[in-house]
Design an enzyme around this catalytic site. Structure first.
Site, short mmCIF file in Angstrom:
data_model
loop_
_atom_site.label_atom_id
_atom_site.label_comp_id
_atom_site.label_asym_id
_atom_site.label_seq_id
_atom_site.Cartn_x
_atom_site.Cartn_y
_atom_site.Cartn_z
N GLY A 1 32.67 42.61 38.15
CA GLY A 1 32.99 41.19 38.32
C GLY A 1 31.82 40.23 38.43
O GLY A 1 31.91 39.10 37.98
N GLU B 1 27.70 39.30 44.71
CA GLU B 1 29.10 39.64 44.47
C GLU B 1 29.84 38.42 43.94
O GLU B 1 29.49 37.28 44.28
CB GLU B 1 29.73 40.13 45.78
CG GLU B 1 31.21 40.41 45.74
CD GLU B 1 31.62 41.59 44.88
OE1 GLU B 1 31.31 41.58 43.66
OE2 GLU B 1 32.27 42.50 45.39
N ASP B 2 30.85 38.66 43.12
CA ASP B 2 31.63 37.56 42.58
C ASP B 2 32.57 36.95 43.62
O ASP B 2 32.62 35.75 43.79
CB ASP B 2 32.41 37.98 41.33
CG ASP B 2 33.35 39.16 41.55
OD1 ASP B 2 33.24 39.85 42.59
OD2 ASP B 2 34.19 39.43 40.68
N ASP C 1 37.29 38.77 49.58
CA ASP C 1 38.55 38.36 50.20
C ASP C 1 38.76 39.13 51.50
O ASP C 1 38.36 38.67 52.54
CB ASP C 1 39.74 38.43 49.23
CG ASP C 1 39.93 39.77 48.56
OD1 ASP C 1 39.42 40.79 49.04
OD2 ASP C 1 40.63 39.81 47.54
N THR C 2 39.29 40.34 51.47
CA THR C 2 39.52 41.07 52.73
C THR C 2 38.20 41.45 53.40
O THR C 2 38.15 41.61 54.61
CB THR C 2 40.34 42.35 52.50
OG1 THR C 2 39.59 43.24 51.66
CG2 THR C 2 41.70 42.03 51.89
N GLY C 3 37.15 41.62 52.60
CA GLY C 3 35.86 42.04 53.13
C GLY C 3 35.67 43.55 53.12
O GLY C 3 34.57 44.05 53.37
N PHE D 1 45.20 34.19 43.21
CA PHE D 1 44.57 35.21 42.37
C PHE D 1 43.82 34.50 41.25
O PHE D 1 44.41 33.86 40.39
CB PHE D 1 45.60 36.19 41.79
CG PHE D 1 44.94 37.42 41.25
CD1 PHE D 1 44.67 38.50 42.08
CD2 PHE D 1 44.53 37.48 39.93
CE1 PHE D 1 44.03 39.63 41.60
CE2 PHE D 1 43.88 38.60 39.44
CZ PHE D 1 43.63 39.67 40.27
N ARG E 1 37.77 38.22 31.84
CA ARG E 1 36.39 38.11 32.33
C ARG E 1 35.57 37.12 31.51
O ARG E 1 34.63 36.52 32.02
CB ARG E 1 35.69 39.47 32.28
CG ARG E 1 36.20 40.47 33.28
CD ARG E 1 35.32 41.72 33.26
NE ARG E 1 35.92 42.86 33.92
CZ ARG E 1 35.92 43.07 35.23
NH1 ARG E 1 35.36 42.20 36.03
NH2 ARG E 1 36.48 44.15 35.73
#
Length: 171
Positions: free
Chosen positions: A41, A95-96, A99-101, A148, A161
């Site tokens: 990503g 990193e792109d 969210d949750t980590g 999303f 992508r």
């Protein structure tokens, strides 16, 4: 039917990438560091960001996955690890999206086991409201809602992508 609603334009992204690079340039100065991109990503963000960094740097990549369709599996798979010896060196993890980590935390822990001198993290997109694991992020591009997103390297089932902007995927 799948639709893509534009969210962040090419221009907004390019401006933010330059801002992040300026912060990184200020913090690192002329000190060498290793930039590690998290694939797949982050490839576009990574390439654009390092073009604006003035400090001497080396690059490496780690390949991981944790998503199935539009949901995180909670399981992080490392497909390919870094090759560089980072012991005693400054590292910038790129990193792109976070969210949750869970994924970023696992990757950070893996990197920290290799004894870098310092580790900083840069993410383009941050879904703070989805955070389960608190992960230190020194450089953040955009805080985004719990939607999303796709494009600019971010995918849905390995598609989208190549979009030059970031959009919200609507089913």
């Amino acid at each position: 039917m799948t639709k893509v609603k534009p969210f962040l334009t090419e221009e907004q992204i390019a401006h933010k990438v330059k801002e992040l690079a300026a912060e990184i340039n200020k913090d690192f100065g002329a000190e060498h560091f290793i930039a590690i991109g998290i694939l797949k990503g982050a490839f576009m963000f990574f390439a654009d960001l390092i073009r604006h960094i003035k400090a001497p740097l080396s690059i490496d990549f780690i390949v991981s996955s944790s998503y199935v369709d539009t949901s995180t599996s909670g399981e992080v798979t490392i497909h390919s690890d870094i090759r560089a010896d980072i012991a005693g060196k400054n590292v910038l993890l790129i990193e792109d999206i976070i969210d949750t980590g869970i994924s970023l935390n696992k990757i950070r822990e893996r990197i920290l086991q290799k004894s870098p001198r310092a580790l900083k993290t840069c993410v383009l997109l941050d879904k703070k409201e989805r955070r389960i694991v608190d992960v230190p992020v020194e450089y953040t591009g955009f805080v985004i809602p719990d939607e999303f997103v796709i494009g600019y390297g971010v995918d849905y089932n390995d598609s989208y992508r190549n979009l030059p902007y970031i959009g919200i995927l609507k089913h």
